[in-house]
Design a protein around this motif. Structure first.
Motif, PDB file in Angstrom:
ATOM      1  N   GLU A   1     132.638 -74.545  72.797  1.00  0.00           N
ATOM      2  CA  GLU A   1     131.263 -74.105  72.546  1.00  0.00           C
ATOM      3  C   GLU A   1     131.308 -72.721  71.910  1.00  0.00           C
ATOM      4  OE1 GLU A   1     129.435 -72.312  76.524  1.00  0.00           O
ATOM      5  OE2 GLU A   1     130.153 -74.375  76.803  1.00  0.00           O
ATOM      6  N   PRO A   2     130.266 -72.330  71.180  1.00  0.00           N
ATOM      7  CA  PRO A   2     130.293 -71.036  70.475  1.00  0.00           C
ATOM      8  C   PRO A   2     130.185 -69.863  71.439  1.00  0.00           C
ATOM      9  CG  PRO A   2     128.162 -72.087  70.198  1.00  0.00           C
ATOM     10  CD  PRO A   2     129.035 -73.094  70.888  1.00  0.00           C
ATOM     11  N   LEU A   3     130.731 -68.748  71.001  1.00  0.00           N
ATOM     12  CA  LEU A   3     130.672 -67.513  71.765  1.00  0.00           C
ATOM     13  C   LEU A   3     129.767 -66.509  71.059  1.00  0.00           C
ATOM     14  CD1 LEU A   3     134.464 -67.199  72.639  1.00  0.00           C
ATOM     15  CD2 LEU A   3     132.616 -67.800  74.217  1.00  0.00           C
ATOM     16  N   TYR A   4     129.138 -65.646  71.855  1.00  0.00           N
ATOM     17  CA  TYR A   4     128.211 -64.657  71.308  1.00  0.00           C
ATOM     18  C   TYR A   4     128.516 -63.284  71.890  1.00  0.00           C
ATOM     19  CZ  TYR A   4     125.680 -68.952  70.260  1.00  0.00           C
ATOM     20  OH  TYR A   4     125.345 -70.203  69.813  1.00  0.00           O
ATOM     21  N   LEU A   5     128.440 -62.280  71.048  1.00  0.00           N
ATOM     22  CA  LEU A   5     128.540 -60.889  71.465  1.00  0.00           C
ATOM     23  C   LEU A   5     127.158 -60.257  71.388  1.00  0.00           C
ATOM     24  CD1 LEU A   5     131.779 -59.691  69.631  1.00  0.00           C
ATOM     25  CD2 LEU A   5     131.454 -59.820  72.113  1.00  0.00           C
ATOM     26  N   THR A   6     126.787 -59.543  72.455  1.00  0.00           N
ATOM     27  CA  THR A   6     125.484 -58.890  72.488  1.00  0.00           C
ATOM     28  C   THR A   6     125.662 -57.409  72.797  1.00  0.00           C
ATOM     29  OG1 THR A   6     124.476 -60.926  73.331  1.00  0.00           O
ATOM     30  CG2 THR A   6     123.205 -58.888  73.555  1.00  0.00           C
ATOM     31  N   PRO A   7     125.208 -56.503  71.921  1.00  0.00           N
ATOM     32  CA  PRO A   7     125.297 -55.075  72.244  1.00  0.00           C
ATOM     33  C   PRO A   7     124.344 -54.736  73.383  1.00  0.00           C
ATOM     34  CG  PRO A   7     124.052 -55.406  70.224  1.00  0.00           C
ATOM     35  CD  PRO A   7     124.578 -56.758  70.616  1.00  0.00           C
ATOM     36  N   GLN A   8     124.816 -53.979  74.356  1.00  0.00           N
ATOM     37  CA  GLN A   8     124.001 -53.612  75.502  1.00  0.00           C
ATOM     38  C   GLN A   8     123.599 -52.141  75.511  1.00  0.00           C
ATOM     39  OE1 GLN A   8     122.616 -55.662  77.499  1.00  0.00           O
ATOM     40  NE2 GLN A   8     123.719 -57.509  76.867  1.00  0.00           N
ATOM     41  N   ARG A   9     124.547 -51.271  75.199  1.00  0.00           N
ATOM     42  CA  ARG A   9     124.176 -49.854  75.094  1.00  0.00           C
ATOM     43  C   ARG A   9     125.287 -49.097  74.377  1.00  0.00           C
ATOM     44  NH1 ARG A   9     126.326 -49.459  80.493  1.00  0.00           N
ATOM     45  NH2 ARG A   9     127.677 -47.608  80.695  1.00  0.00           N
ATOM     46  N   GLN A  10     124.918 -47.958  73.837  1.00  0.00           N
ATOM     47  CA  GLN A  10     125.886 -47.087  73.179  1.00  0.00           C
ATOM     48  C   GLN A  10     125.528 -45.657  73.500  1.00  0.00           C
ATOM     49  OE1 GLN A  10     126.463 -47.919  69.065  1.00  0.00           O
ATOM     50  NE2 GLN A  10     128.018 -46.346  68.762  1.00  0.00           N
ATOM     51  N   GLU A  11     126.535 -44.886  73.882  1.00  0.00           N
ATOM     52  CA  GLU A  11     126.356 -43.467  74.157  1.00  0.00           C
ATOM     53  C   GLU A  11     127.586 -42.745  73.621  1.00  0.00           C
ATOM     54  OE1 GLU A  11     127.742 -43.045  78.711  1.00  0.00           O
ATOM     55  OE2 GLU A  11     126.145 -44.532  78.381  1.00  0.00           O
ATOM     56  N   GLN A  12     127.650 -41.448  73.800  1.00  0.00           N
ATOM     57  CA  GLN A  12     128.766 -40.685  73.270  1.00  0.00           C
ATOM     58  C   GLN A  12     130.097 -41.216  73.803  1.00  0.00           C
ATOM     59  OE1 GLN A  12     128.625 -38.189  70.974  1.00  0.00           O
ATOM     60  NE2 GLN A  12     130.861 -38.214  70.966  1.00  0.00           N
ATOM     61  N   GLY A  13     130.897 -41.802  72.915  1.00  0.00           N
ATOM     62  CA  GLY A  13     132.231 -42.248  73.293  1.00  0.00           C
ATOM     63  C   GLY A  13     132.302 -43.572  74.013  1.00  0.00           C
ATOM     64  N   VAL A  14     131.169 -44.256  74.204  1.00  0.00           N
ATOM     65  CA  VAL A  14     131.169 -45.516  74.963  1.00  0.00           C
ATOM     66  C   VAL A  14     130.298 -46.554  74.262  1.00  0.00           C
ATOM     67  CG1 VAL A  14     130.583 -46.656  77.141  1.00  0.00           C
ATOM     68  CG2 VAL A  14     131.524 -44.337  77.169  1.00  0.00           C
ATOM     69  N   GLU A  15     130.862 -47.736  74.027  1.00  0.00           N
ATOM     70  CA  GLU A  15     130.100 -48.900  73.571  1.00  0.00           C
ATOM     71  C   GLU A  15     130.207 -49.986  74.633  1.00  0.00           C
ATOM     72  OE1 GLU A  15     131.088 -50.545  69.772  1.00  0.00           O
ATOM     73  OE2 GLU A  15     131.610 -48.585  68.936  1.00  0.00           O
ATOM     74  N   VAL A  16     129.082 -50.601  74.970  1.00  0.00           N
ATOM     75  CA  VAL A  16     129.069 -51.672  75.953  1.00  0.00           C
ATOM     76  C   VAL A  16     128.523 -52.941  75.309  1.00  0.00           C
ATOM     77  CG1 VAL A  16     128.195 -52.458  78.193  1.00  0.00           C
ATOM     78  CG2 VAL A  16     128.782 -50.043  77.855  1.00  0.00           C
ATOM     79  N   TRP A  17     129.330 -54.009  75.386  1.00  0.00           N
ATOM     80  CA  TRP A  17     128.958 -55.312  74.853  1.00  0.00           C
ATOM     81  C   TRP A  17     129.090 -56.356  75.952  1.00  0.00           C
ATOM     82  CZ3 TRP A  17     128.035 -56.221  69.459  1.00  0.00           C
ATOM     83  CH2 TRP A  17     128.208 -55.094  68.646  1.00  0.00           C
ATOM     84  N   SER A  18     128.254 -57.393  75.869  1.00  0.00           N
ATOM     85  CA  SER A  18     128.398 -58.541  76.765  1.00  0.00           C
ATOM     86  C   SER A  18     128.759 -59.767  75.937  1.00  0.00           C
ATOM     87  CB  SER A  18     127.122 -58.794  77.565  1.00  0.00           C
ATOM     88  OG  SER A  18     126.059 -59.184  76.705  1.00  0.00           O
ATOM     89  N   CYS A  19     129.342 -60.751  76.615  1.00  0.00           N
ATOM     90  CA  CYS A  19     129.763 -61.991  75.975  1.00  0.00           C
ATOM     91  C   CYS A  19     129.434 -63.148  76.901  1.00  0.00           C
ATOM     92  CB  CYS A  19     131.271 -61.934  75.687  1.00  0.00           C
ATOM     93  SG  CYS A  19     131.991 -63.486  75.117  1.00  0.00           S
TER      94      CYS A  19
END
Length: 249
Positions: free
Chosen positions: A48-66
């Motif tokens: 089945e297909p996979l999806y990446l979703t951006p959740q938040r971004q701050e100085q020096g940190v990127e958070v993604w969910s899958c």
């Protein structure tokens, strides 16, 4: 850059506590499941297909969910989010221990094993407390020490670290130890639905099969020590190879 994932989901307290510590040492990319994925081990998604979703971004940190497994998160992050090879991959902090044979089922260890198979220094952190609001503050000093050492010295190729913390406000020290032999008993509970069919829950009770041994991760945790278990990708039973030579034709 350091890559972090887990099997409790990107909202879990453990992974957010870990991110707040690790961002002091380098830029951080978090790519974690969109919900709990405990017990997924090294499973990945192929149908089945996979999806990446951006959740938040701050100085020096990127958070993604899958929407996939912990291993999916690592694979996708390395392919799509990381513009260079991470200096380190970290799994956790898991809500619940991954000592003994639990390591074979753990999605947190799946993260770490995947990183190790990519020849990236990789570490898993787990706390023996499944509570959603578990207290992770006693772990901070030890996590900082491990992260600094691994970033400085690396790890042997093909070896990752499975690090487990007992539940408590303070620890008696750190033990480098072997995986304890153990087994799960009474793993299935059968129930009957009012509509006339049976169904089952996977439950079980852990049994330490080496209670007298003092060099295991289980012993260390039971006696208030942080347990560090070096874990290999190569699962060959070298000691059995000579005995099996008679199989050769």
């Amino acid at each position: 850059m350091i890559l972090i994932s887990n099997d409790d989901g990107y909202k879990a307290k453990g992974i957010n506590f870990l991110t707040d510590i690790v961002k002091d040492y380098d830029d951080v990319i978090v790519c974690a499941p969109d919900g709990p994925r405990s017990g997924f081990s090294c499973a990945f998604t192929a149908n089945e297909p996979l999806y990446l979703t951006p959740q938040r971004q701050e100085q020096g940190v990127e958070v993604w969910s899958c929407n996939g497994t912990p291993v999916d998160c690592v694979k996708l992050a390395l392919a799509e989010l990381c513009h260079e090879t991470p200096r380190m991959i970290i799994g956790g902090i898991n809500h619940g221990d991954n000592a003994s044979v639990n390591a074979h089922y753990s999605g947190t260890m799946g993260v770490t094993l995947e990183g190790c198979m990519k020849y990236i220094p990789s570490v898993a952190f787990s706390l023996c407390d499944t509570h959603v609001d578990a207290d992770f503050t006693p772990l901070e000093h030890y996590i900082r020490e491990v992260v600094q050492r691994v970033l400085r010295d690396g790890l042997p190729q093909g070896v990752c670290l499975n690090i487990n913390f007992p539940k408590g406000k303070a620890y008696n020290g750190v033990k480098v130890c072997r995986m304890s032999p153990g087994s799960w008993t009474n793993e299935v509970t059968k129930c009957h639905h009012p509509r006339g069919y049976d169904y089952w829950w996977m439950v079980g009770h852990y049994q330490n099969d080496a209670q007298e041994a003092t060099d295991t991760d289980r012993w260390a945790l039971d006696h208030g020590f942080v347990a560090i278990t070096p874990t290999r990708i190569d699962v060959t039973a070298y000691e059995a190879m000579e005995q099996l030579r008679s199989y050769e034709v």
